[in-house]
Enzyme design. Structure first.
Site, PDB file in Angstrom:
ATOM      1  N   SER A 480       0.789  -1.253   0.037  1.00 10.01           N
ATOM      2  CA  SER A 480       0.020  -0.090   0.083  1.00 10.01           C
ATOM      3  C   SER A 480       1.010   1.185   0.124  1.00 10.01           C
ATOM      4  O   SER A 480       1.456   1.652  -0.817  1.00 10.01           O
ATOM      5  CB  SER A 480      -0.958  -0.093   1.230  1.00 10.01           C
ATOM      6  OG  SER A 480      -2.111   0.882   1.082  1.00 10.01           O
ATOM      7  N   ASP A 491      10.084   5.841 -10.341  1.00  8.53           N
ATOM      8  CA  ASP A 491       9.714   6.428 -11.383  1.00  8.53           C
ATOM      9  C   ASP A 491      10.637   7.665 -11.544  1.00  8.53           C
ATOM     10  O   ASP A 491      10.757   8.020 -12.518  1.00  8.53           O
ATOM     11  CB  ASP A 491       8.265   6.898 -11.323  1.00  8.53           C
ATOM     12  CG  ASP A 491       7.271   5.605 -11.416  1.00  8.53           C
ATOM     13  OD1 ASP A 491       7.861   4.573 -11.914  1.00  8.53           O
ATOM     14  OD2 ASP A 491       6.401   5.609 -11.075  1.00  8.53           O
ATOM     15  N   LYS A 505      -0.926  -4.387  -3.097  1.00  8.73           N
ATOM     16  CA  LYS A 505      -2.181  -3.750  -2.673  1.00  8.73           C
ATOM     17  C   LYS A 505      -2.344  -2.372  -3.369  1.00  8.73           C
ATOM     18  O   LYS A 505      -1.820  -1.530  -2.822  1.00  8.73           O
ATOM     19  CB  LYS A 505      -2.401  -3.827  -1.136  1.00  8.73           C
ATOM     20  CG  LYS A 505      -3.484  -3.293  -0.577  1.00  8.73           C
ATOM     21  CD  LYS A 505      -4.952  -3.848  -0.935  1.00  8.73           C
ATOM     22  CE  LYS A 505      -5.980  -3.366  -0.030  1.00  8.73           C
ATOM     23  NZ  LYS A 505      -6.340  -2.048  -0.154  1.00  8.73           N
TER      24      LYS A 505
END
Length: 715
Positions: A480, A491, A505
């Protein structure tokens, strides 16, 4: 005057009518108590069914038609939920159920539950009959279990056929009972004691099944349907909602473990960082709890086949009291020895979940020394109550890490490892603001709603605090909010992700009130700034380390009907380091290093051995064969451990029992565990994963040494 005849003048000599009547009344009450509870369908349940179908169709993130295909999936999932081992129903039952295969979609939209309840009624009938068969076999003293005969039991029955008839079912249960007796015998129990324990186990399961009510049947039906949308969408009846809240409080005030039911076992999903079980150190994710005892010497109650809420009732208790769990290890083959874990119940304190730091030094081949900082973040926390009261000193992950970064800057670290292993998530706001400490202004995560609208409101608003090289360490239990942070760092090219595939998740749930209960429904999904979802696939590391947790047992991809991975458009974002250019050399150096590292050789070979041992779909019912297999497995583990110890210059073990003995001697005593008021100390020298992450960071630092950008700023 004629005397009226008494239909029951005496039961036998000396027993008068009133006593006889009371005796017969008692027998009648006992007989009624043994009769299964009626499974009645209420008007509220019918209305709730139609409301749930409508809510799923209109509000769930997964857009799927309510049609015959969904009806077929429901029946398959319903039967799998009720009888995962294909050991209660027979083939004729399945053929009867298949007559309704295409009608459940229409039924549920109208609130019609009778066909689904009829299946549950037969399931309950079959279940009780199987338990009665097992008890009769165990209580038959003339029946002896021949453990010399070479026969086997198919334990992985996912692809097995249903028993052809009652005779085939009876033979399957003969083997199942024999296997259970043998498992207990191999665990050290005499056969007579094993029989007695199993009679109690099967009788308890039969009694519990006979007490199932229409609400239990309704929960089974509806949740078999909601799970077709995703595993986190569930119906919570008023009773289940209360247990849901109890389970949530259990994670904070009991032993600190999140549990779920799987087949006949209560399975550990994850441990709450700094909780009692986490501190004690013996309970692991995917372990199965088979017994629960109270205090230091209370009788261990066998809980195989119990409902989750019943097991939770036994585990939770007063602060500072002791609970003892009988545990079957996650990867243990059937018949493996269980062990007892004693835990002192307590409340997880916010300060014990706080981020902490450490510093260690590494040297490269040219004798250049590098100072490595570590920040361990067990969870993404925030003291919301203190924040609402405008307390200027409220605790949060970001505030604590900001302070730790300042301390590490004062120690002149060359780079930092952010350790997110076992971090199950927490506050999304904190995941975003933590990212803000490492990147300049920009988006951190995208959220797409059911209506396909995309929100990019979670952003970094300030200049980066730390600009030097970082490594983010993750594992299968990083979930999460952890995945949002790790995904953003990856990224932005801000650091190297090291470890294993994260949990996956990437969905968000909300509670929707119903007239009867509530619906927990998935309403949105997380997407990284690259456009990739964190759902299902999680975050894939740039450099992979061995994973000791089986991803087929733990993680989003282990669930049936989990929402799939997908992607959306990327959003404009900066790139800080050219990781793709640096990575090949760093990865090659890593491979060369672990190729000869005793700890990593051991971990890799142990992982392979355990996977081979646990992948068998059949178990032998021959005691000689099982003992031989057990001895062979233990000898292989002993050889691997001694190979590692020799390479590190440590004394070797003479037997496998020596390993068990040493491990038992260092396990935390529950009293000592309760006295430990702080988080576990970061010890890189005892943690090969953390040490290797340090070496990877050292190589990363060397690759970026030409970069003149300041490493720490804005303090």
């Amino acid at each position: 005057m004629l005397e009226k005849s008494n239909p029951l003048p005496r039961l036998h000599s000396g027993v008068n009518f009133s006593l006889a009547f009371c005796f017969l009344l008692l027998l009648s009450q006992l007989a009624q108590a043994l009769q299964p509870e009626p499974l009645e369908i209420t008007a509220e349940q019918k209305k709730t069914t139609a409301d749930i179908v409508s809510a799923l169709h209109e509000h769930h993130y997964r857009d799927q038609d309510i049609n015959d295909e969904l009806s077929q999936k429901f029946l398959d999932n319903y039967l799998k939920t009720l009888d995962p081992g294909k050991s209660y129903f027979i083939q004729a039952d399945i053929e009867q159920f298949n007559k309704h295969r295409n009608q459940f979609d229409d039924d549920f939209q109208k609130g019609e539950l009778k066909p689904a309840f009829d299946i549950y009624k037969l399931y309950r009938e079959r279940f009780i009959a199987r338990m009665d068969t097992a008890v009769a076999l165990l209580e038959n003293k003339e029946h002896t279990f021949d453990f010399d005969t070479e026969e086997s039991l198919l334990v992985d029955r996912d692809k097995a056929s249903w028993p052809a008839d009652e005779a085939a079912a009876k033979e399957l249960w003969r083997k199942r009972v024999k296997a259970d007796v043998l498992n207990l015998k191999l665990a050290g129990k005499p056969v007579d004691e094993a029989r007695e324990l199993l009679v109690k186990r099967y009788s308890n399961q039969s009694r519990r099944m006979s007490q199932q009510t229409g609400e239990d049947a309704f929960n089974a039906v509806i949740n078999a349907f909601t799970m077709l949308y995703d595993p986190h969408t569930n119906y919570l009846s008023p009773r289940m909602l209360e247990n849901f809240n109890i389970n949530m409080s259990l994670s904070l005030e009991g032993i600190g473990a999140m549990l779920q039911s799987e087949d006949e076992y209560t399975k550990v999903v994850r441990l709450i960082p700094a909780g009692p079980a986490d501190k004690q150190g013996q309970l692991k994710p995917a372990d199965r709890i088979v017994g629960v005892g109270q205090g230091t010497d209370g009788e261990i109650a066998d809980v195989v086949g119990w409902r989750l809420d019943e097991v939770v009732d036994l585990i939770r208790g007063k602060k500072d009291s002791i609970v003892r769990l009988e545990v079957l290890p996650a990867k243990a083959a059937a018949g493996s020895t269980t062990h007892i874990v004693s835990i002192k119940r307590d409340k997880v304190k916010l300060e014990e979940q706080a981020a902490q730091k450490a510093v260690f030094e590494l040297t490269d081949e040219s004798e250049n020394s590098y100072k490595i900082g570590v920040i361990d973040i067990p969870t993404f926390y925030m003291d919301f109550e203190a924040y609402r009261k405008r307390d200027p000193n409220y605790k949060s992950t970001t505030r604590d890490v900001f302070k730790l970064l300042g301390e590490l800057a004062a120690e002149n670290v060359d780079g930092i490892i952010v350790d997110l292993r076992n971090n199950g998530g927490g506050s999304l706001h904190e995941a975003t603001s933590l990212t803000d400490l490492f990147i300049d202004q920009g988006p951190v995560v995208q959220i797409r709603q059911t209506n396909q609208l995309i929100s990019r409101n979670y952003r970094s608003h300030s200049k980066a605090v730390f600009r030097g090289p970082i490594v983010v360490l993750i594992n299968r239990l990083s979930a999460s909010a952890s995945e949002i942070f790790a995904g953003a760092i990856q990224d932005y090219g801000r650091g190297i992700i090291v470890g294993s595939q994260s949990f996956g998740k990437g969905s968000v749930q909300s509670l929707q009130p119903l007239k009867y209960g509530q619906l927990k429904i998935t309403e949105s999904k997380f997407y990284r700034v690259s456009g990739d979802s964190t759902q299902h696939r999680g975050v894939l590391p740039d450099i992979e380390l061995p994973e000791l947790i089986d991803p087929s047992e733990v993680g989003e991809s282990s669930y049936d009907y989990a929402l799939p991975w997908d992607n959306i458009h990327a959003v404009k974002h900066d790139r800080y380091f050219d990781i793709a250019k640096l990575l090949p050399a760093i990865e090659q150096t890593h491979r060369d290093r672990v190729k000869s590292d005793p700890d990593f050789i051991f971990l890799t070979e142990q992982q392979t051995l355990v996977e081979e041992n646990s992948s068998k779909d059949r178990i032998s019912l021959s005691e000689k064969t099982r003992l031989s297999e057990k001895a062979g497995f233990e000898q292989q583990l002993l050889s691997l451990e001694n190979k590692r110890r020799k390479a590190k210059g440590l004394a070797v073990y003479e037997s496998f029992e020596d390993i068990d003995s040493e491990q038992s001697s260092v396990e935390a005593d529950p009293e000592e565990q309760a006295m430990d008021t702080g988080p576990d100390k970061i010890e890189p020298e005892k943690d090969p994963f953390l040490t290797e992450a340090g070496f990877i960071l050292m190589d990363f630092i060397r690759g970026t040494q030409s970069d003149e950008a300041p490493k720490v700023a804005n303090f």
